[in-house]
Design a protein around this motif. Sequence first.
Motif, PDB file in Angstrom:
ATOM      1  N   ALA A 284      17.461  16.945 -29.134  1.00  0.00           N
ATOM      2  CA  ALA A 284      18.191  17.831 -28.231  1.00  0.00           C
ATOM      3  C   ALA A 284      17.772  17.657 -26.786  1.00  0.00           C
ATOM      4  O   ALA A 284      18.283  18.342 -25.899  1.00  0.00           O
ATOM      5  CB  ALA A 284      17.969  19.288 -28.656  1.00  0.00           C
ATOM      6  N   VAL A 285      16.868  16.725 -26.523  1.00  0.00           N
ATOM      7  CA  VAL A 285      16.358  16.513 -25.168  1.00  0.00           C
ATOM      8  C   VAL A 285      17.413  15.797 -24.325  1.00  0.00           C
ATOM      9  O   VAL A 285      18.053  14.845 -24.776  1.00  0.00           O
ATOM     10  CB  VAL A 285      15.056  15.691 -25.205  1.00  0.00           C
ATOM     11  N   VAL A 286      17.571  16.266 -23.086  1.00  0.00           N
ATOM     12  CA  VAL A 286      18.533  15.664 -22.158  1.00  0.00           C
ATOM     13  C   VAL A 286      17.839  15.449 -20.820  1.00  0.00           C
ATOM     14  O   VAL A 286      17.141  16.338 -20.314  1.00  0.00           O
ATOM     15  CB  VAL A 286      19.768  16.569 -21.968  1.00  0.00           C
ATOM     16  N   ALA A 287      18.017  14.246 -20.277  1.00  0.00           N
ATOM     17  CA  ALA A 287      17.524  13.958 -18.931  1.00  0.00           C
ATOM     18  C   ALA A 287      18.591  14.360 -17.929  1.00  0.00           C
ATOM     19  O   ALA A 287      19.696  13.812 -17.932  1.00  0.00           O
ATOM     20  CB  ALA A 287      17.192  12.479 -18.799  1.00  0.00           C
ATOM     21  N   ASP A 288      18.288  15.346 -17.098  1.00  0.00           N
ATOM     22  CA  ASP A 288      19.260  15.859 -16.127  1.00  0.00           C
ATOM     23  C   ASP A 288      19.324  14.931 -14.919  1.00  0.00           C
ATOM     24  O   ASP A 288      18.474  14.978 -14.030  1.00  0.00           O
ATOM     25  CB  ASP A 288      18.863  17.270 -15.679  1.00  0.00           C
ATOM     26  N   GLY A 289      20.324  14.065 -14.930  1.00  0.00           N
ATOM     27  CA  GLY A 289      20.542  13.216 -13.765  1.00  0.00           C
ATOM     28  C   GLY A 289      19.729  11.952 -13.820  1.00  0.00           C
ATOM     29  O   GLY A 289      18.911  11.731 -14.717  1.00  0.00           O
ATOM     30  N   PRO A 290      19.889  11.094 -12.819  1.00  0.00           N
ATOM     31  CA  PRO A 290      19.156   9.829 -12.756  1.00  0.00           C
ATOM     32  C   PRO A 290      17.727  10.045 -12.260  1.00  0.00           C
ATOM     33  O   PRO A 290      17.358  11.116 -11.783  1.00  0.00           O
ATOM     34  CB  PRO A 290      19.968   9.012 -11.755  1.00  0.00           C
ATOM     35  N   TYR A 291      16.921   8.981 -12.395  1.00  0.00           N
ATOM     36  CA  TYR A 291      15.586   8.987 -11.807  1.00  0.00           C
ATOM     37  C   TYR A 291      15.720   8.952 -10.292  1.00  0.00           C
ATOM     38  O   TYR A 291      16.590   8.265  -9.735  1.00  0.00           O
ATOM     39  CB  TYR A 291      14.795   7.757 -12.259  1.00  0.00           C
ATOM     40  N   LEU A 292      14.852   9.698  -9.601  1.00  0.00           N
ATOM     41  CA  LEU A 292      14.839   9.708  -8.136  1.00  0.00           C
ATOM     42  C   LEU A 292      13.637   8.893  -7.656  1.00  0.00           C
ATOM     43  O   LEU A 292      12.495   9.170  -8.029  1.00  0.00           O
ATOM     44  CB  LEU A 292      14.750  11.134  -7.608  1.00  0.00           C
ATOM     45  N   LEU A 293      13.898   7.879  -6.844  1.00  0.00           N
ATOM     46  CA  LEU A 293      12.851   7.000  -6.324  1.00  0.00           C
ATOM     47  C   LEU A 293      12.468   7.439  -4.922  1.00  0.00           C
ATOM     48  O   LEU A 293      13.328   7.674  -4.077  1.00  0.00           O
ATOM     49  CB  LEU A 293      13.341   5.550  -6.307  1.00  0.00           C
ATOM     50  N   ARG A 294      11.155   7.554  -4.701  1.00  0.00           N
ATOM     51  CA  ARG A 294      10.648   7.882  -3.371  1.00  0.00           C
ATOM     52  C   ARG A 294       9.580   6.875  -2.991  1.00  0.00           C
ATOM     53  O   ARG A 294       8.760   6.470  -3.821  1.00  0.00           O
ATOM     54  CB  ARG A 294      10.042   9.295  -3.329  1.00  0.00           C
TER      55      ARG A 294
ATOM     56  N   GLY B  52       0.788  -1.224   0.000  1.00  0.00           N
ATOM     57  CA  GLY B  52       0.000   0.000   0.000  1.00  0.00           C
ATOM     58  C   GLY B  52       0.815   1.265   0.000  1.00  0.00           C
ATOM     59  O   GLY B  52       0.241   2.365  -0.033  1.00  0.00           O
ATOM     60  N   ALA B  53       2.149   1.166   0.033  1.00  0.00           N
ATOM     61  CA  ALA B  53       2.982   2.365   0.077  1.00  0.00           C
ATOM     62  C   ALA B  53       2.912   3.114  -1.249  1.00  0.00           C
ATOM     63  O   ALA B  53       2.843   2.517  -2.321  1.00  0.00           O
ATOM     64  CB  ALA B  53       4.431   1.993   0.393  1.00  0.00           C
ATOM     65  N   ALA B  54       2.950   4.450  -1.169  1.00  0.00           N
ATOM     66  CA  ALA B  54       2.988   5.287  -2.363  1.00  0.00           C
ATOM     67  C   ALA B  54       4.413   5.337  -2.889  1.00  0.00           C
ATOM     68  O   ALA B  54       5.366   5.607  -2.135  1.00  0.00           O
ATOM     69  CB  ALA B  54       2.489   6.686  -2.050  1.00  0.00           C
ATOM     70  N   VAL B  55       4.596   5.068  -4.183  1.00  0.00           N
ATOM     71  CA  VAL B  55       5.916   5.033  -4.807  1.00  0.00           C
ATOM     72  C   VAL B  55       5.919   6.011  -5.978  1.00  0.00           C
ATOM     73  O   VAL B  55       4.943   6.089  -6.738  1.00  0.00           O
ATOM     74  CB  VAL B  55       6.260   3.618  -5.313  1.00  0.00           C
TER      75      VAL B  55
ATOM     76  N   GLY C  29       6.686   6.910  -0.242  1.00  0.00           N
ATOM     77  CA  GLY C  29       6.119   7.884   0.675  1.00  0.00           C
ATOM     78  C   GLY C  29       6.857   9.201   0.495  1.00  0.00           C
ATOM     79  O   GLY C  29       7.036   9.683  -0.619  1.00  0.00           O
ATOM     80  N   ASP C  30       7.338   9.774   1.599  1.00  0.00           N
ATOM     81  CA  ASP C  30       8.107  11.013   1.519  1.00  0.00           C
ATOM     82  C   ASP C  30       9.602  10.772   1.605  1.00  0.00           C
ATOM     83  O   ASP C  30      10.385  11.724   1.634  1.00  0.00           O
ATOM     84  CB  ASP C  30       7.682  11.957   2.665  1.00  0.00           C
ATOM     85  N   ARG C  31      10.014   9.521   1.657  1.00  0.00           N
ATOM     86  CA  ARG C  31      11.434   9.203   1.882  1.00  0.00           C
ATOM     87  C   ARG C  31      12.141   8.904   0.575  1.00  0.00           C
ATOM     88  O   ARG C  31      11.709   8.050  -0.208  1.00  0.00           O
ATOM     89  CB  ARG C  31      11.556   7.988   2.802  1.00  0.00           C
ATOM     90  N   PRO C  32      13.254   9.603   0.281  1.00  0.00           N
ATOM     91  CA  PRO C  32      14.073   9.240  -0.880  1.00  0.00           C
ATOM     92  C   PRO C  32      14.661   7.851  -0.668  1.00  0.00           C
ATOM     93  O   PRO C  32      15.203   7.545   0.389  1.00  0.00           O
ATOM     94  CB  PRO C  32      15.155  10.311  -0.902  1.00  0.00           C
TER      95      PRO C  32
END
Length: 756
Positions: free
Chosen positions: A721-731, A674-677, A733-736
């Motif tokens: 010309a599109v660039v993804a700045d950095g990696p994907y950030l996984l969270r 049930g956690a939000a991801v 709940g509110d925790r990285p």
Amino acid sequence: MPRALPTALAVALVLAAAAAFWHQHTAPLAPVVLPPASPVRLLGSEPWFHARHGWLGAQGELRRFDPQGDFPRGLRAVHVGGFDALLARVAQGAEDREAAFARLAWVPPALGVLCLLGVAGAAGWAGGAGGAVLAAGLLLGWPGDYGNRADLGAVAPPVIEPLLGLAALALLAVWLARERPPGPWALAAVVALWLLLLTWASAPLWIGVLVLAVLAQVWGELPEDSAVAQRAALWATLSAAGYAIVGARWPNVPLVGPLVAPSVAALGGAATALGVWSKWGRRLSPSSRRGALVALAGAALAGAWLWPGTGTALHALLTPGSPPGAEHGAFTWAGLWAAVGPAAVLAPLGLSRERARPFAVGALALTGLWALTHALAYTAPPALALAAGAGVGALSRERAPWAPWAVAAVAAGLWVAAPPPRAVPTVAHDLLRTAAWTGALATLDQGDAAPSPGPVDMDLAGRPAVLVDGPRAQLVAALTGRPVLANHGPSEAAARFWLDPDEDAALAALCADCGPGERVGHVVLDGRTAGTELPSHLALTGRDGADLMAPSAPVAALGGARFVVPGAGWRRTLAARLWVDGGAGLGRLRLVWQSPQRQLLTWRAVAGQGEPVATPLALALTPALAPLVGPLTGPDAQAQPTAGGVFLPGFVAPSVRIFEVVAGARVVGSAAPGAAVSLTLQVRPAPDAEPVTWRQDTQANARGHFQLRVPYPTGPVPGSAVVADGPYLLRVGDRPMGQIRVSEAAIQAADTVRLK
């Protein structure tokens, strides 16, 4: 009108009118259509279709099956290509595609000048020199919708239809007036009609018009000359034979079938009636002859009109409206007056003669038919100008001595009362090739759409289809060589895609009929697609839109009225998520280009005595509109009264955005049930563009498993010309919970990235 206008002066005046017509429809538009050091900008969607086929025909075989249209089935041409064959001849020898398009842009005004000269010549034959000058002046001053078709850059068949149709009618009238049947005039009349049949899909309407014109002429002439019936019967037989030849030569063209059979049946019925009449008609009194002819002709027309199905040509002729392929609009007397001015009243004066000339009767039959059925609006100005010139000229030449002056006085009064002549063409066409689309076309371009040698169908291997709204589909097809999912207008498949909130289901429906190697590669849209086309999308899909719309906040400037505008349901549609949000949260559609120009999507509110109406508008963001951006799109957005009306809160986004369809990598992992991801990524569409925050949310299932799909690699997006700045950030709940890197290979192969 003078009783005897010198021929030399009449010729000079007609040539001057032709020169003025050419200037009127070329000089004001040349800087727009053929801008210096810039690409050609044809007017509207249809011209791109025909220019593309003309360019292809100049390099090889003219195609009647278009694999670039109506992906993935391909588009059956709705005509047999006479106009495109003319374009192919004009384009031969051009250096490249742009040079060919620049050359083809001049075809409409050239044909318009020929039409004016033809109308003047035919009016002169029937009504003398004065009639020729009057007809030329009327068509110059009041070209109506035909003037739009004759504009520089309006490359489409309607400009040649009145020329060929009236030529067939004029040559037929000349032949019917001759004493010797048959002869070169008969052959010329049939050839002109055959050329029309080879040109455009609304030719069946002309067949019916010509049948009625022939019957009207014979009805007027037959009591004195039964040979007219023999000539008309021969013409009808030859025309029917020519139509059958067209159908046999091009069996896959939609002209053949329920639309053609009634027309051929009507011609056959007319030929039979006229043949019977010419053999036995002399035994009857003049009134009985007319009655018998009307009965026979009426039976033939009624039989064709009652032919099974509602899409038949004569059914359309005798019923308000018109079938697909014929231009139409709601008929009003005010609209007729505005389009053709004095000709609307002058034309019927030709009927006051004891024996109207054949061509005047035929032209009046044509124009009356147009007014009755609301069809073929662009044929009315040439036909009415011709009828007016022929009828008024003949009346002034053959009536009492005072008639010319009376006609001149009536004409002068009508001229004063009519709308002012059209001095400068109004560009009502949608100019598609704008600056906002230049980069989009370059991004989509996969090489010239030159035909491969040998096979009739173009080789489209390696050219994935493009989903783009209908009006711009032919622009993309013409300038990129890519197949498209729509033809000139919106398609039902595209409409369902734009309204669907489910990305996977929408993409699957787009390619439900795709064969091996066929796929949709890109999706292109602008503010018009997302907002102003919403009513069309709802109509095409049969939805009322109640789940997408919501009432606006009360508009104080309009007495607190509320308006129905797109609400939360619309914001979940793919159209809104792609254009407004830049595709944020989508797993298979990734942004690969966006225009530096921006659009303001808003709704203009009008509160009257009836229901309050909010009209969607997609406006190019000019400096004059810039002050409205904050008040209309900010967190405290409110309706803004302006000189152009009251604008409701809306959205600002790049004018055009292109998304590539990819398989998408799957990111799977575990978390508390049930956690939000969520996964987030900063995507920069261009070095100087504001980043778009891509975010996708999900929830771990009862076993603690979750899955997300990502469309971007971490880093540059290949081919853009599109660039993804950095990696994907996984969270969670509110925790990285960490960072994720995904390769382009994983994106294309739909690989699974497992989190530990």
